[in-house]
Design an enzyme around this catalytic site. Structure first.
Site, mmCIF file in Angstrom:
data_model
loop_
_atom_site.group_PDB
_atom_site.id
_atom_site.type_symbol
_atom_site.label_atom_id
_atom_site.label_comp_id
_atom_site.label_asym_id
_atom_site.label_seq_id
_atom_site.Cartn_x
_atom_site.Cartn_y
_atom_site.Cartn_z
ATOM 1 N N ARG A 154 0.827 -1.218 0.000
ATOM 2 C CA ARG A 154 0.000 0.000 0.000
ATOM 3 C C ARG A 154 0.853 1.256 0.000
ATOM 4 O O ARG A 154 0.454 2.295 -0.535
ATOM 5 C CB ARG A 154 -0.954 -0.020 1.204
ATOM 6 C CG ARG A 154 -2.115 -0.967 1.027
ATOM 7 C CD ARG A 154 -2.921 -1.071 2.288
ATOM 8 N NE ARG A 154 -2.457 -2.119 3.169
ATOM 9 C CZ ARG A 154 -2.629 -2.144 4.484
ATOM 10 N NH1 ARG A 154 -3.240 -1.141 5.077
ATOM 11 N NH2 ARG A 154 -2.202 -3.146 5.204
ATOM 12 N N GLU B 257 1.692 -6.045 13.480
ATOM 13 C CA GLU B 257 0.575 -6.134 14.423
ATOM 14 C C GLU B 257 -0.066 -7.525 14.332
ATOM 15 O O GLU B 257 -0.557 -8.051 15.300
ATOM 16 C CB GLU B 257 -0.449 -5.041 14.067
ATOM 17 C CG GLU B 257 -1.485 -4.782 15.121
ATOM 18 C CD GLU B 257 -2.541 -3.782 14.673
ATOM 19 O OE1 GLU B 257 -2.434 -3.215 13.580
ATOM 20 O OE2 GLU B 257 -3.501 -3.592 15.434
HETATM 21 O O1 LIG Z 1 3.595 -0.280 11.930
HETATM 22 P P1 LIG Z 1 3.413 -1.746 11.702
HETATM 23 O O2 LIG Z 1 2.838 -2.468 12.893
HETATM 24 O O3 LIG Z 1 4.661 -2.418 11.217
HETATM 25 O O4 LIG Z 1 2.290 -1.940 10.579
HETATM 26 C C1 LIG Z 1 2.159 -1.108 9.454
HETATM 27 C C2 LIG Z 1 2.291 -1.879 8.167
HETATM 28 O O5 LIG Z 1 1.217 -2.825 8.039
HETATM 29 C C3 LIG Z 1 0.599 -2.654 6.772
HETATM 30 O O6 LIG Z 1 1.198 -3.394 5.771
HETATM 31 P P2 LIG Z 1 0.995 -4.959 5.513
HETATM 32 O O7 LIG Z 1 2.185 -5.688 6.044
HETATM 33 O O8 LIG Z 1 -0.349 -5.381 6.010
HETATM 34 O O9 LIG Z 1 1.136 -5.072 3.947
HETATM 35 P P3 LIG Z 1 0.343 -4.514 2.657
HETATM 36 O O10 LIG Z 1 0.653 -3.042 2.515
HETATM 37 O O11 LIG Z 1 0.952 -5.302 1.550
HETATM 38 O O12 LIG Z 1 -1.135 -4.762 2.853
HETATM 39 C C4 LIG Z 1 0.794 -1.193 6.476
HETATM 40 O O13 LIG Z 1 0.666 -0.915 5.092
HETATM 41 C C5 LIG Z 1 2.189 -0.932 6.989
HETATM 42 O O14 LIG Z 1 3.179 -1.261 6.033
HETATM 43 N N1 LIG Z 2 -5.163 -1.726 11.842
HETATM 44 C C1 LIG Z 2 -4.584 -1.717 10.643
HETATM 45 N N2 LIG Z 2 -5.273 -1.336 9.555
HETATM 46 C C2 LIG Z 2 -4.684 -1.327 8.332
HETATM 47 N N3 LIG Z 2 -3.416 -1.672 8.122
HETATM 48 C C3 LIG Z 2 -2.700 -2.058 9.195
HETATM 49 N N4 LIG Z 2 -1.399 -2.428 9.311
HETATM 50 C C4 LIG Z 2 -1.170 -2.716 10.605
HETATM 51 N N5 LIG Z 2 -2.266 -2.511 11.344
HETATM 52 C C5 LIG Z 2 -3.230 -2.095 10.488
#
Ligand SMILES: O=P(O)(O)OC[C@H]1O[C@H](OP(=O)(O)OP(=O)(O)O)[C@H](O)[C@@H]1O
Ligand SMILES: Nc1ncnc2[nH]cnc12
Length: 174
Positions: free
Chosen positions: A57, A94
């Site tokens: 994202r 998370e």
């Molecule tokens: O601060 P944190 O606890 O590390 O979480 C934040 C990360 O989690 C989500 O990505 P995700 O790994 O879900 O991947 P995506 O963007 O491919 O959906 C979001 O886009 C951040 O990169």
């Molecule tokens: N609560 C949340 N919503 C969307 N993206 C996330 N990445 C980590 N935590 C998230």
């Protein structure tokens, strides 16, 4: 203004997670362009060489912002996706664990990189991306996010590593 365009999905991808879904912001041309403009305005007078954004994202936000700021773009990808030589950094999410990689030739010693992602929660992902850029000799003084989840403390982690964060909106809870 931005928070009202972001949809919340309860219990996705796991029970207890309130998932902040930015696709509703992205599909709204007014909100999407206002978001890119707000970030670009914040960094208009900051010396930067490149934007480094985090899969997946983060790419959407980072590429649009890099173009607006007329900067190059560096992808920080999940493990196994980049074709040339990489360095790797494991991290905790998370809702799980993963590892990020960056091409070793993506950053030149002393370059100033702006770190970009859609959302910061625990900060584990952003800290891993920052570590990768710094391992290659890049300088990370600034990081930008559309969404911050303050209950999870990610911004404090970045601040304690000497990075100034900028966020467009915050949501309570996890
Ligand atoms: O601060 P944190 O606890 O590390 O979480 C934040 C990360 O989690 C989500 O990505 P995700 O790994 O879900 O991947 P995506 O963007 O491919 O959906 C979001 O886009 C951040 O990169
Ligand atoms: N609560 C949340 N919503 C969307 N993206 C996330 N990445 C980590 N935590 C998230």
């Amino acid at each position: 203004m931005f928070a009202s365009t972001i949809r919340t999905i309860a219990d996705y991808p796991k029970p207890g997670i309130q998932f902040r879904d930015i696709t509703t912001l992205l599909k709204d041309r007014v909100a999407f362009n206002a978001m890119v403009d707000a970030l670009a305005l914040h960094y208009a007078n900051v010396r930067l060489d490149k934007v480094a954004a985090i899969e997946s994202r983060g790419f959407i936000i980072g590429a649009a912002l890099a173009s607006k700021l007329e900067l190059g773009f560096v992808p920080v990808r999940k493990r196994g996706k980049l074709p040339a030589e990489t360095v790797m950094q494991p991290y905790k999410l998370e809702y799980g664990e993963d590892a990020l990689e960056i091409h070793v030739d993506a950053v030149t010693e002393g370059e100033q990189l702006l770190l970009v992602d859609d959302l910061i929660a625990t900060g584990g992902t952003a800290m891993a991306a920052m570590t990768l850029v710094r391992r290659l000799g890049g300088v990370v003084e600034h990081a930008a996010f559309v969404v911050d989840l303050p209950a999870l403390g990610g911004l404090q982690q970045l601040q304690s590593a000497g990075v100034k964060p900028f966020v467009l909106c915050q949501f309570d809870g996890h």
